[in-house]
Design an enzyme around this catalytic site. Structure first.
Site, PDB file in Angstrom:
ATOM      1  N   CYS A 345       0.789  -1.390  -0.123  1.00  0.00           N
ATOM      2  CA  CYS A 345      -0.050   0.166   0.022  1.00  0.00           C
ATOM      3  C   CYS A 345       0.826   1.371  -0.019  1.00  0.00           C
ATOM      4  O   CYS A 345       1.199   1.465   0.977  1.00  0.00           O
ATOM      5  CB  CYS A 345      -0.900  -0.076   1.179  1.00  0.00           C
ATOM      6  SG  CYS A 345      -2.234   1.436   1.199  1.00  0.00           S
ATOM      7  N   CYS A 348      -0.536   4.409   2.293  1.00  0.00           N
ATOM      8  CA  CYS A 348      -0.222   4.224   3.726  1.00  0.00           C
ATOM      9  C   CYS A 348       1.033   4.039   4.129  1.00  0.00           C
ATOM     10  O   CYS A 348       1.468   5.066   5.086  1.00  0.00           O
ATOM     11  CB  CYS A 348      -0.897   2.937   3.974  1.00  0.00           C
ATOM     12  SG  CYS A 348      -2.585   2.622   3.669  1.00  0.00           S
ATOM     13  N   ASP A 349       1.859   3.485   3.620  1.00  0.00           N
ATOM     14  CA  ASP A 349       3.432   3.053   3.801  1.00  0.00           C
ATOM     15  C   ASP A 349       4.382   4.364   3.334  1.00  0.00           C
ATOM     16  O   ASP A 349       5.619   4.029   3.974  1.00  0.00           O
ATOM     17  CB  ASP A 349       3.587   1.712   3.722  1.00  0.00           C
ATOM     18  CG  ASP A 349       3.026   0.882   4.544  1.00  0.00           C
ATOM     19  OD1 ASP A 349       2.118   0.994   5.435  1.00  0.00           O
ATOM     20  OD2 ASP A 349       2.675  -0.353   3.862  1.00  0.00           O
TER      21      ASP A 349
END
Length: 517
Positions: A345, A348-349
């Protein structure tokens, strides 16, 4: 951090709902981040006479951070960092709940959390751009409000980089319990509660097994499953939906710009709307439940769906809408370094790789979009594509090639992920020269498509060579009465809007099957 006038007005309306006083305790120093956080808290405090703010400088605690407490006791809720972005909602909810505003949980769930024995201190490392993080933060904050033995600290990974590096955190949200790793990725309140309440799973299995037979039982809660549930319930028949995670893969999708009639939205917002729509009807929703197997009884023609927790459900027909999961490279080192440099992701990361050199594997739309997004955060992006050309839309390719900190390597086959405590390099094969090459990297984002979630029906229905459920024009599988819809099937073009249509079709097909029995 000065609040936008619109946000300030909305927040003032929320603060008017406080029932009892709140005490904020800020742990700050002279740093810019401390002063920014303090400025935000002072502005919030000015919006209500029920909020007071005190300051301290305690080097034994994280700086900057602040506690949200009741007047009479501590809630156990701490924010280490400035809860802006997606986490601003978590902050507002913490204020309301500490101030006596009712939690949106049923009485049975609140009682279960109250009765959990033991001491539990949770720490959640987040990034402010992560759309899955607030679900975890809000769940743990709510648990802290209910049970004095539970406490929780949200930690902005970008602000506390040393902790992130020391604990080798390379994906968010990452949760620690009493100093030990507890979980990674989006987790809902029920999932967390069941993990620390040892008796919860057994009780839930017993409760589920006592349910009456359904006319249509849908397995999977993504767009296809939600659509099937609505169409089934509108027929006035007994409908149930059992899902591992309501919303499915859509929860991990940030930007959605091709959902007809909606110019732009985000995955979590669409999932919320789907769930609200399903709840308008008499649908029995059983969330956080994973199907283990499906069998059909030849004597009574009923289907039995067994769940991983041991619970069993019966139904006259079944619709499988379990969607798909991220496809893995299946090369040495991938699983070993998952969450330690290997990620799926980018939104997100990505913030955890600020200024670093990362790779994106995959030259389709998702891979190129990931590379474009990451280029705004990381130091350098190298995109690897197996084929001799990118498969992404032209408009995305033009944007990609316009970026100065992005390289594209075609005809590249990933062979191995290398590292010690975390990823430090990758070996790939140059398919033109047949030469193995090593590239130094600090992160690898894998974007090579999806795999259908059909392991639990592989011995029940016919599958394609790609593991998809083969269906007919009505959505029925090779087993009469068992239908399927969405990304889990052979229907081409894995799109949200197509999955919804397929869910509706499978539901109508199942209803037609029922009335002919």
């Amino acid at each position: 951090m000065a609040l936008d006038i619109t946000i300030r007005n909305q927040l003032q309306d929320y603060m008017a709902r406080l029932v009892s006083p709140i005490k904020l305790l800020a742990n700050v120093d002279e740093s810019a981040s401390s002063q920014e956080m303090l400025g935000m808290l002072e502005e919030v405090t000015s919006l209500s006479e029920k909020i007071t703010l005190n300051k301290e400088t305690d080097v034994s605690k994280r700086i900057p951070s602040f506690e949200v407490n009741r007047e009479i006791d501590a809630t156990g809720i701490t924010f280490a960092g400035i809860p802006s972005g997606h986490e601003f909602t978590s902050f507002v909810l913490a204020l309301l709940q500490a101030g006596g505003h009712p939690l949106k949980l049923d009485a049975e769930k609140i009682e279960q959390i109250k009765n959990i024995q033991g001491k539990f201190h949770f720490e959640t490392y987040i990034s402010l751009s992560c759309h899955n993080c607030p679900d975890v933060v809000q769940a743990l904050n709510a648990m802290s409000i209910i049970n004095s033995n539970i406490s929780h600290t949200m930690i902005d990974g970008a602000l506390f980089q040393k902790e992130v590096e020391d604990k080798q955190i390379m994906a968010v949200p990452t949760i620690f319990l009493n100093g030990e790793p507890f979980g990674q990725g989006r987790m809902e309140l029920d999932e967390i509660v069941n993990k620390i309440d040892s008796s919860a799973s057994l009780k839930e299995a017993e409760k589920i097994s006592k349910k009456e037979t359904y006319d249509i039982l849908i397995v999977g809660g993504g767009p296809a499953g939600a659509s099937a549930a609505i169409y089934s319930a509108r027929k006035g028949i007994r409908t149930g939906i059992v899902s591992e995670r309501f919303g499915g893969q859509v929860m991990d999708t940030l930007g959605i710009e091709n959902f007809i009639s909606v110019k732009a939205t985000e995955g979590p917002k669409l999932v919320t709307a789907l769930e609200e729509h399903v709840k308008e009807y008499e649908v029995d929703i059983m969330n956080l439940q994973r199907a283990k197997s499906i069998q059909k009884n030849d004597e009574n023609a009923l289907f039995e769906v067994e769940l991983e927790n041991g619970g069993k459900l019966k139904s006259k027909s079944v619709i499988v809408a379990t969607g798909a999961r991220w496809r893995e490279l299946n090369v040495p080192g991938e699983k070993e370094f998952k969450g330690k440099g290997v990620a799926y992701c980018p939104h997100c990361d990505g913030p955890l790789f600020k200024g670093k050199h990362v790779a994106v594997i995959g030259g389709g739309n998702s891979g190129v979009e990931a590379a474009i997004d990451l280029a705004n955060i990381v130091g350098h992006v190298t995109l690897f594509e197996f084929a001799g050309e990118l498969k992404a839309d032209d408009i995305l390719q033009k944007r990609l090639y316009s970026l100065s900190n992005v390289d594209v390597i075609l005809n590249a086959q990933t062979l191995e992920v290398l590292g010690s405590d975390k990823v430090n390099s990758m070996i790939y094969l140059d398919r033109k020269t047949n030469e193995k090459k090593t590239i130094a990297l600090e992160g690898i984002f894998i974007q090579i498509g999806l795999l259908p979630n059909t392991d639990f029906v592989k011995n029940t229905v016919d599958l394609s060579k790609f593991g998809e459920i083969i269906i007919d024009s009505h959505g029925q599988s090779s087993l009469p009465g068992l239908f399927a819809a969405g990304d889990v099937t052979t229907v081409p073009y894995k799109q949200i809007i197509i999955a919804m249509g397929e869910g509706a079709k499978a539901s109508l097909g199942a209803f037609d099957y029922l009335i002919r029995q």
